[in-house]
Each structure stands twice: as C-alpha cells, then as structure tokens.
Design a protein around this motif. Structure first.
Motif, mmCIF file in Angstrom:
data_model
loop_
_atom_site.group_PDB
_atom_site.id
_atom_site.type_symbol
_atom_site.label_atom_id
_atom_site.label_comp_id
_atom_site.label_asym_id
_atom_site.label_seq_id
_atom_site.Cartn_x
_atom_site.Cartn_y
_atom_site.Cartn_z
ATOM 1 N N ASP A 203 -10.618 12.344 -6.009
ATOM 2 C CA ASP A 203 -11.474 11.284 -5.466
ATOM 3 C C ASP A 203 -12.635 11.029 -6.425
ATOM 4 N N TRP B 210 -0.948 10.002 0.169
ATOM 5 C CA TRP B 210 -0.532 9.854 1.568
ATOM 6 C C TRP B 210 0.480 10.935 1.903
ATOM 7 N N THR C 283 1.973 9.128 -3.853
ATOM 8 C CA THR C 283 0.751 8.650 -4.493
ATOM 9 C C THR C 283 1.022 7.253 -5.031
ATOM 10 N N GLU D 299 -7.836 1.481 1.323
ATOM 11 C CA GLU D 299 -6.639 1.632 0.490
ATOM 12 C C GLU D 299 -6.231 0.304 -0.131
ATOM 13 N N LYS E 141 0.850 -1.179 0.000
ATOM 14 C CA LYS E 141 0.000 0.000 0.000
ATOM 15 C C LYS E 141 0.892 1.238 0.000
ATOM 16 N N THR F 125 -4.484 7.056 -4.558
ATOM 17 C CA THR F 125 -4.235 7.323 -3.140
ATOM 18 C C THR F 125 -3.216 8.455 -3.009
ATOM 19 N N VAL G 65 -3.317 8.941 4.922
ATOM 20 C CA VAL G 65 -3.998 8.990 3.631
ATOM 21 C C VAL G 65 -5.013 10.120 3.677
ATOM 22 N N PRO H 214 -9.942 6.588 -0.875
ATOM 23 C CA PRO H 214 -9.913 5.466 -1.821
ATOM 24 C C PRO H 214 -11.326 4.964 -2.102
#
Length: 692
Positions: free
Chosen positions: A191, A229, A87, A245, A72, A227, A235, A239
């Motif tokens: 998003d 972060w 990302t 995530e 992740k 994503t 984050v 997601p």
C-alpha cells in the motif's frame, strides 16, 4: 546498474526491515496450496501477499483474456470460477489495451498486444514459468498460456536489482516473483500514498522480493491500480485512488479448485547444451529439399532420467508440423529420441537429419526437449523456449551439376590399369544428374580436360572423337544416372599415360563452370608394358623312343598231315610194319620204317647252311634212286592214285616279347616249303610201296 541510497534513518530502518521481513512475517493457510501474508514495516509500509504452491493439485495461474479486459480486479475474481485470489496485472492504455507490452489469457494473445523493449513480462505455461526482462524484445512463445506485462526487473538470479532510483519515489507497488525451481510464486502488493503506508521505491521493492528467496521478480502496474483481492474477504489492500478500487486492463489470479493436475509445476526435466556436430557448425547451407545430418549433445541437469522411449528432440512451435521434417523423423512434430538412457548428470546425444525448405533464404529450426506425456523442458526447469536453434541457409540449385558415382577399369574399381602396349581395356563410368535441368539426349558428354578438348593418347576408335569419349544416349532427369561403358586404347609405346575427363553440356557449359564436378572428375592412369613375344612353333614332338629291337624270334613250324587210310592201296606192305596213324615218326626215317599215311610228322625248319634256304629233309632210304633225293616225283608217284593229303601249317614264335600272331612273310614261306617237301617225300614213299 546505478547505485541508489535510501537517504534517511527511516529509510535505513526500512531497508533492514525489508531484508528480514519474511523471517518475521507469518504465512498463514488461506486455501489449499495458497498461503496469505501481511506485514507492516518501518516507514510505515503495509504489505499483503500470497505464496502459491504450483505443485499442489489443481493450482495454477490465471490471467484475464482480451474479452475480460476493463474490469476491477475484485469483479474479475468473482466472475471467474475457482479464482480464489488476484492482483491487478500489467500496464494498460485507454480502452484497457496493453501499454507497449504483452497480454495472454487462456492461451490467447490479446490482439492489440505489442511487445516492445519498454516492457518485460512474466508468463505461465504447462510445467513452467518464464520472465522476459525489460529492454528485451521477446514475444511470448507458443507455450505461454497466461501472461501480464511489467516494467523493471526486480530480482535476477536471486539478487536484487538496484536500478538507481528508477520508477520515481515511494508508491503503491504490485510485484510478482518465483523461486529457482519454479514451484513457488509470490504475489505481493504494498500500500502507498497514505499516512498508514508510504509505499516502496523500485529499489526497495527489489530488496523486499529478494528477501522472499525468489530467483526472478518483476514490477507490475502500480500506483492507483495496485489491488489484492481474496475470495473470503474481498479487497484486503488499500487502493490509493480517492474513488477506491480502480478499473484495470487485466488481472492475475490464482486458480485453485482443490483438485486436478499440477499444471505449472515443473517435473524435474532440465537440460544444458554441451556441443553439436553439424556441417559448418552454426549454419548449414542446403538447396531446396536437400538434407544434412548432425547431432546435439545435452547434459541432464534435472532430477529425472531420460529414456529413448519418452525423451525426444522436437521442433518448435510445439506440436506444429515442421517445414524441416526429414524422412527419418519420428513424426512432423518429433525429431528423434535420445540415443541412450541418460541419468541426471550424464550427457545424452540426439542425432538427426533436417530437410531444407523449398523457400530460398535463411531459416531457423528451433528445437526443444520433451519427455513425452510429462513435460516440455522449456516449460519445466529449462532452458527457456527458443534457446536452441539450427540456422539453415537455403540456396538455389544449379542447372548443370552431376555426381560421379564410380569409375572402374577391367571390372576393378578405380582408374588405374596396367596392360600390354597396343591392347585395349574396357572401362565404366557412372554419373548421376544432381542439377535442376534434365539432360537432353546426346547433350552431356565426357570430354578431355587439362587442357580441355585435347586429343587423348588413350582414345579408341569407338570414341566420339579424340577429345570426346561418350554422350548420354537418352534424357536423364534429376536424380537419374547414366552408365558409360567405353574402351581405352593402350598406346603402342610402353610407358605411363595420365588422362583426365570432365563433363560438358555441349554448346552450353562445362560442369566445372556451373555446379560441378570440376575438371578431372574422372581420371585414368594407364601403364603400358612391353608386348609379350610368342616363340615360333617347332615340330610336333614324336613318341618317346622305345627299347632297341632284339633278334627276330625263331619260328617253329608245325605241319599236320591228315590223309585217308592207306590199307586199300598198300597190298604188299611189310607184314610187320605198323600202319597205326597214332605213331609219330621223325622225317628222317630208318630203312624199313613204317611210313603209314596216318603218321603225324613234326618238321623242325631251322635255317639252312646259307641261312636263307630251307634244307630239304633227308627222306632217302638205302638203295633209293637219285630221283627220290631231288624231290622230283616220277610218273608212278603222280599216277599212284593216292588221295590228296590235307596239310595244316601253323607257326609258333617263342615267348620272348615278340609278335605271336603268325610271324613274318619269310617264316610263312619257309613253312610252305617245308609242307611241300613233306608231301613230296610221302608220295615217294607211297610210290615205292606201290611199285613193290
């Protein structure tokens, strides 16, 4: 490009908002060299992002290595030291390998990366960034140290690319772009798939990224993978997967320790190709190991001045020994410097030579410019790597080939000569073996051409034949030379004679039919002139005539008589007679004159009446007999007992330019006669005195 439309009022409002979003949004300080961005646009669409200053000390981009795959983004970001934000990266397959695209981390290309035309990519290296478009197969060059793949190009040359609805509808999107000066990178995540944020289409993403002022932008893996972060808040995006995530193939992060070199920041070094000067322009045909020279001109389109001390043309790959290395290169990894100081806006020249590799076939020498210890141009403002190259076609070297180095006649360069008919002249020919075969002794010969093997009009007896001039006396290896000193026979008939010669490997091939040179590589032009006729030799010239001889000079004869004193002989001499020997008397003496033996008599002996005889001196005195007049001595004179007289005779010649060394024989004879007459006269006188 296809033209799409948003299709609704809401979409139109979103388009307007997207075009002006950066103007309304606030970028806030997040980390040294990194700013954070968040906005909500009509749609609604929530967008989070980062603005990264690559020229801030220590800031650089960092991508996952192959060993770091399958994490992740938040986990990867926490695991890698000094990564402050990240990302998700490129498209991936099961097993988390790249999906038909490239992946590079810390300078290492992933072993299962496969570059195809389906994916583009964005790469970061020392002082540069490069975006490879989709639909272009371009493996990442060696300088790329961090790279992730993508699909659609969103912005090219500052303009949004309208792909006409490609990539489906609105969805979560991850986007990366950079400015034209390559100093600023934007990482953005929209998003999607929720009521709070519907996401963006590819075309909308292009409009949004163009509104940020980027020059190039690429769409990365999106959907459930999207994503963002950050190390201070975790984050910050939302997601779209129900499970939260997603584990992804790789991630792209911002490495920002707050100190260090400005690794990706361009340095202001940029070049634009102007022109080049190489044989055959784009392609050079050479044999293995053969060299060629030329030059490349580049315009300085950057902001920094180029110098011969630091700005070099270099082969690619970077700092790898080149198979094209020539002895004139600075090193195997540096070709040569710019010829002169080249400020921005000026054109600099790079002159250099290349050596053909040993392997036959077509080769490319890729070159780049480098300002030593500062920046590679392709990693700065460009142009990109592998933009400039020289194509070298390497062909096999012929077995039989030569080069005629020089021809001279009579020590004068060239094959033309003027000489007297029937004479001979020396000539010299120097030839080098440039073929791939060593010439055996007596194998390569100079033969007549035009037509071949004809009998030459200038053949000399020293030639091998009328159609063969000479042969190599010993073996001649490639690169070695042979010198032929030969004699040309000038024909007997005056006129002009033209002769051409070529090289022949006897019994194998004429060089003109192999690698050259052609027939007539050696040419003699003989102009025979009329013979010069020498005149017959004449008599030797005599001395120059002198003046006509004048009359013979008269000789003056001086007779000197030296006698003993006569005082004891002459008893009854006249008491009044002077017997002093110091008195000079002429030969004609008067009666009673003293005839003393001491008398020195000078006789002038001029020629007689006939010119040939000496006139006897008149020595008679009055009353003398006839015998005295004839000059014959009587008995009394002979027996008188007088001592012999000494007579010195000399001749003097008048100083009129004649001889002064004793006169001629007649003169001497005259002098002797005169002396004899004098002696006879003296004896007579002494005899007379004695008888008295």
């Amino acid at each position: 490009m296809r033209t799409g439309h948003l299709g609704s009022l809401a979409a139109l409002l979103l388009a307007v908002a997207l075009a002006s979003a950066p103007a309304r949004a606030d970028f806030v300080y997040f980390q040294p060299g990194v700013d954070y961005f968040a906005t909500t646009l009509p749609g609604p669409v929530v967008i989070h992002g980062l603005r990264i200053n690559l020229c801030y000390p220590g800031v650089r981009m960092r991508a996952s290595t192959s060993a770091e795959r399958g994490k992740k983004t938040s986990v990867w970001g926490r695991d890698v030291a000094h990564v402050v934000a990240a990302t998700n990266g490129g498209y991936f397959l099961s097993g988390y390998g790249p999906d038909a695209g490239t992946a590079v981390g810390l300078g290492q290309v992933w072993p299962d990366a496969t570059e195809t035309s389906a994916r583009g990519w964005v790469g970061f290296g020392l002082h540069t960034i490069h975006h490879s478009m989709d639909q272009l197969v371009e493996p990442p060059p060696g300088w790329v140290e961090e790279a992730v793949n993508g699909d659609a190009s969103l912005v090219l040359n500052g303009a949004a690319v309208n792909c006409g609805g490609c990539g489906g509808g609105r969805a979560p999107r991850t986007m990366v772009g950079y400015t034209a000066d390559k100093k600023t990178v934007y990482l953005m995540v929209a998003d999607g798939r929720t009521s709070a944020s519907v996401g963006l289409t590819i075309d909308e993403a292009a409009v949004f990224m163009a509104s940020l002022g980027v020059d190039r932008a690429l769409n990365l893996d999106g959907g459930g993978s999207s994503t963002l972060w950050v190390n201070t808040a975790g984050v910050v995006s939302v997601p779209s997967d129900a499970s939260g995530e997603r584990t992804v193939g790789n991630s792209l992060g911002v490495y920002a320790p707050g100190y260090g070199l400005t690794y990706h920041c361009p340095t202001g070094y940029q070049a634009q190709y102007v022109t080049g000067g190489f044989p055959q322009s784009a392609m050079v045909t050479l044999e293995p190991g053969e060299s060629a020279g030329g030059w490349l001109d580049f315009k300085n389109t950057g902001t920094e001045t180029w110098t011969p001390q630091q700005t070099f043309l270099a082969p690619l790959p970077y700092d790898v020994a080149s198979p094209f290395t020539h002895g004139s290169w600075v090193s195997t990894t540096r070709i040569g410097p710019v010829a002169q100081v080249t400020p921005p806006g000026a054109t600099g020249r790079f002159a250099f030579n290349v050596t053909a590799p040993q392997e036959l076939g077509t080769h490319r020498l890729y070159v780049d410019l480098v300002h030593e210890l500062v920046a590679w141009f392709s990693r700065s403002w460009g142009p990109p790597e592998n933009t400039f190259y020289l194509t070298v076609n390497v062909v096999a070297r012929p077995a039989w080939r030569a080069r005629v180095d020089s021809v001279s006649v009579g020590g004068v360069a060239g094959g033309a000569v003027t000489a007297e008919a029937g004479s001979t002249v020396p000539a010299r020919i120097v030839v080098t073996n440039t073929g791939d075969t060593t010439w055996p002794a007596d194998k390569v010969r100079l033969g007549t051409t035009g037509p071949r093997d004809h009998a030459s009009a200038i053949a000399h007896a020293s030639w091998l034949s009328a159609g063969r001039v000479a042969s190599n006396p010993g073996a001649v290896a490639r690169g070695q030379s042979v010198t032929w000193d030969v004699t040309l026979q000038v024909p007997a008939a005056p006129g002009d004679y033209h002769e051409t010669l070529g090289l022949v490997a006897e019994g194998i091939t004429w060089f003109a039919d192999a690698g050259g040179p052609g027939d007539g590589a050696v040419v003699f032009d003989v102009h025979a002139t009329e013979p010069v006729v020498e005149p017959e030799p004449g008599p030797e010239p005599g001395p120059e005539p002198g003046p006509e001889p004048g009359p013979e000079p008269a000789a003056e004869v001086v007779v000197e008589e030296i006698a003993e004193p006569m005082d004891d002989v002459v008893e009854d001499a006249d008491a009044g007679a002077d017997a002093d020997a110091d008195v000079a008397e002429p030969l004609d003496t008067a009666a009673g004159a003293d005839a003393d033996a001491d008398t020195l008599v000078a006789v002038d002996t001029g020629p007689g009446p006939d010119g040939d005889t000496l006139a006897p001196a008149d020595t008679a005195t009055p009353g003398e007999d006839a015998a005295a007049d004839t000059g014959a001595p009587d008995a009394a004179q002979v027996d008188s007992g007088l001592p012999p007289a000494e007579v010195h005779v000399s001749t003097r010649v008048a100083d009129d330019g004649g001889c002064a060394s004793g006169g001629r024989a007649p003169d001497l004879a005259l002098a002797l006669l005169a002396a004899a007459a004098l002696l006879l006269a003296r004896r007579r006188r002494h005899g007379a005195v004695h008888n008295a």
